[in-house]
Design an enzyme around this catalytic site. Structure first.
Site, PDB file in Angstrom:
ATOM      1  N   ARG A   1      23.495   7.334 -15.156  1.00 23.52           N
ATOM      2  CA  ARG A   1      22.444   6.653 -14.421  1.00 23.52           C
ATOM      3  C   ARG A   1      21.231   6.446 -15.322  1.00 23.52           C
ATOM      4  O   ARG A   1      20.713   7.391 -15.923  1.00 23.52           O
ATOM      5  CB  ARG A   1      22.034   7.474 -13.185  1.00 23.52           C
ATOM      6  CG  ARG A   1      23.127   7.618 -12.148  1.00 23.52           C
ATOM      7  CD  ARG A   1      23.375   6.337 -11.394  1.00 23.52           C
ATOM      8  NE  ARG A   1      22.222   5.928 -10.613  1.00 23.52           N
ATOM      9  CZ  ARG A   1      21.990   6.308  -9.359  1.00 23.52           C
ATOM     10  NH1 ARG A   1      22.848   7.109  -8.736  1.00 23.52           N
ATOM     11  NH2 ARG A   1      20.936   5.879  -8.705  1.00 23.52           N
TER      12      ARG A   1
ATOM     13  N   HIS B   1      -1.413   2.696  21.597  1.00 22.34           N
ATOM     14  CA  HIS B   1      -0.199   2.720  20.783  1.00 22.34           C
ATOM     15  C   HIS B   1       0.816   3.749  21.269  1.00 22.34           C
ATOM     16  O   HIS B   1       1.718   4.125  20.521  1.00 22.34           O
ATOM     17  CB  HIS B   1      -0.561   2.979  19.322  1.00 22.34           C
ATOM     18  CG  HIS B   1      -1.513   1.970  18.753  1.00 22.34           C
ATOM     19  ND1 HIS B   1      -1.182   0.649  18.608  1.00 22.34           N
ATOM     20  CD2 HIS B   1      -2.796   2.100  18.316  1.00 22.34           C
ATOM     21  CE1 HIS B   1      -2.208  -0.011  18.083  1.00 22.34           C
ATOM     22  NE2 HIS B   1      -3.190   0.842  17.910  1.00 22.34           N
TER      23      HIS B   1
ATOM     24  N   PRO C   1       0.812  -1.204   0.000  1.00 19.80           N
ATOM     25  CA  PRO C   1       0.000   0.000   0.000  1.00 19.80           C
ATOM     26  C   PRO C   1       0.848   1.256   0.000  1.00 19.80           C
ATOM     27  O   PRO C   1       2.002   1.251   0.427  1.00 19.80           O
ATOM     28  CB  PRO C   1      -0.788  -0.111   1.318  1.00 19.80           C
ATOM     29  CG  PRO C   1       0.076  -0.963   2.191  1.00 19.80           C
ATOM     30  CD  PRO C   1       0.723  -1.949   1.259  1.00 19.80           C
ATOM     31  N   GLU C   2       0.271   2.337  -0.496  1.00 12.45           N
ATOM     32  CA  GLU C   2       0.938   3.633  -0.493  1.00 12.45           C
ATOM     33  C   GLU C   2       1.279   4.041   0.933  1.00 12.45           C
ATOM     34  O   GLU C   2       0.455   3.928   1.842  1.00 12.45           O
ATOM     35  CB  GLU C   2      -0.005   4.675  -1.106  1.00 12.45           C
ATOM     36  CG  GLU C   2       0.551   6.074  -1.136  1.00 12.45           C
ATOM     37  CD  GLU C   2       1.554   6.227  -2.255  1.00 12.45           C
ATOM     38  OE1 GLU C   2       2.280   7.222  -2.222  1.00 12.45           O
ATOM     39  OE2 GLU C   2       1.596   5.384  -3.136  1.00 12.45           O
TER      40      GLU C   2
ATOM     41  N   ARG D   1       1.692   1.325  13.895  1.00 16.66           N
ATOM     42  CA  ARG D   1       2.242   0.236  13.078  1.00 16.66           C
ATOM     43  C   ARG D   1       3.617  -0.218  13.536  1.00 16.66           C
ATOM     44  O   ARG D   1       4.173  -1.178  13.005  1.00 16.66           O
ATOM     45  CB  ARG D   1       2.282   0.673  11.611  1.00 16.66           C
ATOM     46  CG  ARG D   1       0.881   1.030  11.097  1.00 16.66           C
ATOM     47  CD  ARG D   1       0.933   1.634   9.719  1.00 16.66           C
ATOM     48  NE  ARG D   1      -0.366   2.199   9.354  1.00 16.66           N
ATOM     49  CZ  ARG D   1      -0.610   2.886   8.255  1.00 16.66           C
ATOM     50  NH1 ARG D   1       0.371   3.114   7.405  1.00 16.66           N
ATOM     51  NH2 ARG D   1      -1.811   3.372   8.009  1.00 16.66           N
TER      52      ARG D   1
END
Length: 273
Positions: A151, A90, A2-3, A109
């Protein structure tokens, strides 16, 4: 994958409450963050916070004995609260100060970190290979041009590489490339010096405006004072796929690069220029 929302550490937001204050207690409720919080973090107790600096997305709490290194991960946040404020689910760490305040790390998280080093912070393994800060004189068009030679990496991935320059996250890369008129897939090594002079100027402008407006609030991010960042209201391309370009009216397109959303204008950012 996910973003990931962009997370910004606000040094200014906590400095008035912490600089010059003595750490009275460090309460660790959950040491299991991205890297386990070391027992040595207790060495903070009794020390005075002599400096608060930012390096990339790391916040450095400096003392005469060592430095605490903080990172907020994907969705962590810091709050300055009174002693005795009840902890939530949290709320993993409190750094209690002699002025009756505490710095609380909340990280749902647990992708953030709190580490301790007695060595100069820049020598720490997490910081030693980082590129220059984008708003310093060390980051300019000539530097980016020289780093890009030979590059083949796409320019968007190139400017998001922390070994090249720190602090240019996904949102700001989208916005800077749009204002510089560069397609995000353009090979970094094929861009000339003049375009890099323009691109670095746009990166500095975008970041300076974002900082001035408290950052960019997405999903569950707020600043250290609990207030949202308002730069989201100025975004020209990010999150606007399918909408008309504000410059030319063409429909903005979205592609995925490195698992992240990339939005651009096919007319203002032609692929073959």
């Amino acid at each position: 994958m996910p973003e990931l929302p962009e997370v910004e550490v606000s040094r200014q937001g906590i400095s008035p409450f912490m600089l010059g204050e003595t750490v009275m207690r460090v309460v660790v409720r959950n040491a299991g963050l991205r890297w386990p919080i070391p027992a040595e973090i207790q060495e903070l107790v009794g020390l005075t916070i002599t400096g608060i600096r930012r390096r990339a997305k790391y916040l450095l709490l400096e003392t005469d004995w060592g430095t605490a290194i903080l990172h907020l991960g994907m969705s962590g946040n810091l709050r300055v609260l009174p002693h005795g404020t009840p902890a939530g689910k949290h709320d993993h760490v409190d750094i209690e100060l002699g002025n009756g305040k505490l710095l609380r790390l909340n990280d749902p998280r647990r992708f953030g970190c709190l580490l301790w080093t007695r060595e100069p912070a820049e020598q720490h393994a997490l910081l030693v290979k980082l590129g220059p800060e984008p708003l310093t004189d060390a980051f300019d068009g000539d530097y980016l041009y020289q780093r890009s030679r030979k590059r083949k990496t796409a320019i968007k991935q190139f400017i998001m590489d922390n070994h090249v320059v720190v602090g240019v996250g996904n949102i700001y890369a989208n916005e800077s490339l749009f204002t510089a008129g560069l397609h995000p897939r353009h090979p970094a090594g094929e861009i000339d010096r003049e375009r890099y002079l323009l691109l670095t100027a746009e990166i500095k402008s975008v970041l300076a405006r974002a900082i001035g407006q408290g950052g960019t609030t997405l999903k569950d991010f707020t600043g250290s004072d609990g207030k949202p960042g308002y730069f989201v209201q100025e975004l020209q391309v990010y999150g606007k796929a399918g909408q008309p370009c504000g410059n030319c009216g063409a429909e903005l397109r979205e592609i995925r690069m490195g698992g992240r959303s990339t939005v651009f204008c096919p007319l203002c950012q032609p692929e073959n220029t």
